[in-house]
Design an enzyme around this catalytic site. Sequence first.
Site, PDB file in Angstrom:
ATOM      1  N   CYS A 105       0.597  -1.137  -0.062  1.00  0.00           N
ATOM      2  CA  CYS A 105      -0.055   0.170  -0.042  1.00  0.00           C
ATOM      3  C   CYS A 105       1.028   1.336   0.116  1.00  0.00           C
ATOM      4  CB  CYS A 105      -0.971  -0.021   1.345  1.00  0.00           C
ATOM      5  SG  CYS A 105      -0.170   0.040   2.873  1.00  0.00           S
ATOM      6  N   HIS A 157      -2.887   1.252   6.773  1.00  0.00           N
ATOM      7  CA  HIS A 157      -3.197   1.230   5.277  1.00  0.00           C
ATOM      8  C   HIS A 157      -3.274   2.623   4.493  1.00  0.00           C
ATOM      9  CE1 HIS A 157      -4.239  -1.145   1.608  1.00  0.00           C
ATOM     10  NE2 HIS A 157      -5.052  -0.243   1.484  1.00  0.00           N
ATOM     11  N   HIS A 169      -6.031   1.945  -4.619  1.00  0.00           N
ATOM     12  CA  HIS A 169      -5.118   1.388  -3.676  1.00  0.00           C
ATOM     13  C   HIS A 169      -4.591  -0.055  -3.797  1.00  0.00           C
ATOM     14  CE1 HIS A 169      -8.203  -0.876  -0.606  1.00  0.00           C
ATOM     15  NE2 HIS A 169      -8.743  -0.565  -1.975  1.00  0.00           N
TER      16      HIS A 169
END
Length: 199
Positions: A105, A157, A169
């Site tokens: 991420c 994240h 993402h």
Amino acid sequence: MNRRDRRSSRPIMLVGAAGVLAAFAVAAPALAQDWVQPAAMPEVSASPVAGAVAEAEAQAQAEAQAAAEAAAAKQSQLDAVVNLAYAQVGDAYVYGAAGPDAFDCSGFTMWVYQQALGVSLPHNTHAQWNAVDSWYAGEREPQPGDLVFFFANGADHVGIYVGDGMMVHAANPRTGVTVDPVNSGYWANHLTGYGRVVH
């Protein structure tokens, strides 16, 4: 003085008065003109005033033009980030990877900003939160191109907000780089806030 003298002196006095009146009549218009009309004031040239107005208008136009150019440049940068993020949809998720074909991420957000704008972000979600102008959800509105952060129980994240409540993402090994809504499901329960890189 006898009566004759008194009579003879009257015409002289009348003539004298008439002469004074005549002289006054001749001088009166000039005197009246002086009394009625104030002393002439120096003329104020309109050129300095007009020049100042024109200069102020030109400066205002230049400032408006500069603001418009800055806004266009900012929008161009944000578009570059969003477009590049979308272009990676379908790439693989690999922990620790930072492109160009696989990402985790924070590696994904780091790579997009580096490629799109030459901006260096750290390869760590918490470090990215601390490196940018970050704020908690609800404090202000995000704009496309902002980072979006999720923190919960030590897990973290980050993705790229692309507008309309959506983000791109590197989600996980199963889905890879994908597009998801920010405010639904798992992500809604763990949304922390946003981070702005482009001002």
